[in-house]
Scaffold this motif. Sequence first.
Motif, PDB file in Angstrom:
ATOM      1  N   GLN A   1      33.258  20.103 -10.126  1.00 25.83           N
ATOM      2  CA  GLN A   1      33.474  18.601 -10.166  1.00 25.83           C
ATOM      3  C   GLN A   1      34.738  18.289  -9.359  1.00 25.83           C
ATOM      4  OE1 GLN A   1      33.474  16.808 -14.033  1.00 25.83           O
ATOM      5  NE2 GLN A   1      32.184  18.233 -14.950  1.00 25.83           N
TER       6      GLN A   1
ATOM      7  N   GLU B   1      35.965  12.727 -11.390  1.00 23.63           N
ATOM      8  CA  GLU B   1      34.809  13.039 -12.419  1.00 23.63           C
ATOM      9  C   GLU B   1      35.155  13.589 -13.653  1.00 23.63           C
ATOM     10  OE1 GLU B   1      31.373  13.721  -9.070  1.00 23.63           O
ATOM     11  OE2 GLU B   1      33.056  15.168  -9.376  1.00 23.63           O
ATOM     12  N   TRP B   2      36.477  14.391 -13.605  1.00 22.41           N
ATOM     13  CA  TRP B   2      36.879  15.016 -14.841  1.00 22.41           C
ATOM     14  C   TRP B   2      37.788  14.220 -15.718  1.00 22.41           C
ATOM     15  CZ3 TRP B   2      35.755  19.791 -16.149  1.00 22.41           C
ATOM     16  CH2 TRP B   2      36.506  20.514 -17.024  1.00 22.41           C
ATOM     17  N   GLU B   3      37.207  13.933 -16.805  1.00 19.77           N
ATOM     18  CA  GLU B   3      37.701  13.088 -17.830  1.00 19.77           C
ATOM     19  C   GLU B   3      38.896  13.717 -18.600  1.00 19.77           C
ATOM     20  OE1 GLU B   3      34.169  11.836 -20.128  1.00 19.77           O
ATOM     21  OE2 GLU B   3      33.227  10.782 -18.753  1.00 19.77           O
ATOM     22  N   GLN B   4      38.900  15.041 -18.613  1.00 19.85           N
ATOM     23  CA  GLN B   4      39.934  15.509 -19.291  1.00 19.85           C
ATOM     24  C   GLN B   4      41.450  15.226 -19.026  1.00 19.85           C
ATOM     25  OE1 GLN B   4      37.120  16.612 -18.764  1.00 19.85           O
ATOM     26  NE2 GLN B   4      36.252  18.202 -20.425  1.00 19.85           N
ATOM     27  N   ASP B   5      41.468  14.770 -17.694  1.00 16.75           N
ATOM     28  CA  ASP B   5      42.798  14.774 -16.980  1.00 16.75           C
ATOM     29  C   ASP B   5      42.768  13.344 -16.262  1.00 16.75           C
ATOM     30  OD1 ASP B   5      45.284  14.760 -15.718  1.00 16.75           O
ATOM     31  OD2 ASP B   5      45.159  16.885 -15.349  1.00 16.75           O
ATOM     32  N   SER B   6      42.775  12.215 -16.861  1.00 17.73           N
ATOM     33  CA  SER B   6      42.720  11.015 -15.983  1.00 17.73           C
ATOM     34  C   SER B   6      43.856  10.753 -15.159  1.00 17.73           C
ATOM     35  CB  SER B   6      42.736  10.006 -17.003  1.00 17.73           C
ATOM     36  OG  SER B   6      43.996   9.860 -17.708  1.00 17.73           O
TER      37      SER B   6
ATOM     38  N   GLY C   1      43.097  12.317 -11.660  1.00 21.87           N
ATOM     39  CA  GLY C   1      41.970  11.571 -10.955  1.00 21.87           C
ATOM     40  C   GLY C   1      42.613  10.019 -10.532  1.00 21.87           C
TER      41      GLY C   1
END
Length: 217
Positions: free
Chosen positions: A187, A191-196, A199
């Motif tokens: 990813q 797309e990595w929701e665990q580290d906004s 992103g």
Amino acid sequence: MIYVVCNEKGGSGKSSIAQTLSVFLKQFLSKDPLLIDADPQRTTAEWAAERAETDLPPIPCIELTGNITKPLQDLHKRYDSIVIDCGGADSKAMRSALSYADIAILPFRPKRRDLKVAPGMAEIVETAQALNEKLRFFSCITQAPTLPSQGYRIQAAKNLLTSLDLKPLQHITRNLNGWDDADEQGQSVLEWEQDSKAGEDAHNLFNELMKVINEKN
């Protein structure tokens, strides 16, 4: 548009930037980018292979080495967006990519040993521009320390890059685990929701890049 992500110093986050830029182009600009891995370490090729095993939108990736100008000319007829991940060396692949690309992105960590290569990279892109008049280049600070007390390192790095006319972008990426965690899953940090936060860094950086590119066109 052909983008080259390059720096003769390894470890500056070139592969992460190239991979995430390709996702940004697909996700936010509705492009169908091609990734080219011109790094013998194959980091981006392996990332693309891992991604292909998920349900995420695929990013096609091929590997090229040596003088890649002719392959680029042929591929540009089929892809309107190409992102090239060059290895951490002053290689024939990097120089030939710069001779044909539209945009060069030079990532630098705000560390003395990384910034020591900045003058050399400035000469390389200047030489490339003499052969490729359409080439435009920008630098960016990557893997920056997160502690506010270390902000002077970031500013000092930007000042050096500015003095070399390497046009540093204002937005940076921080040294956050999300970059590695997302990479391991095929990813991007977008797309990595665990580290906004990671992103957000990527989104801001590439939004700025596109804005600067469009302002000049």
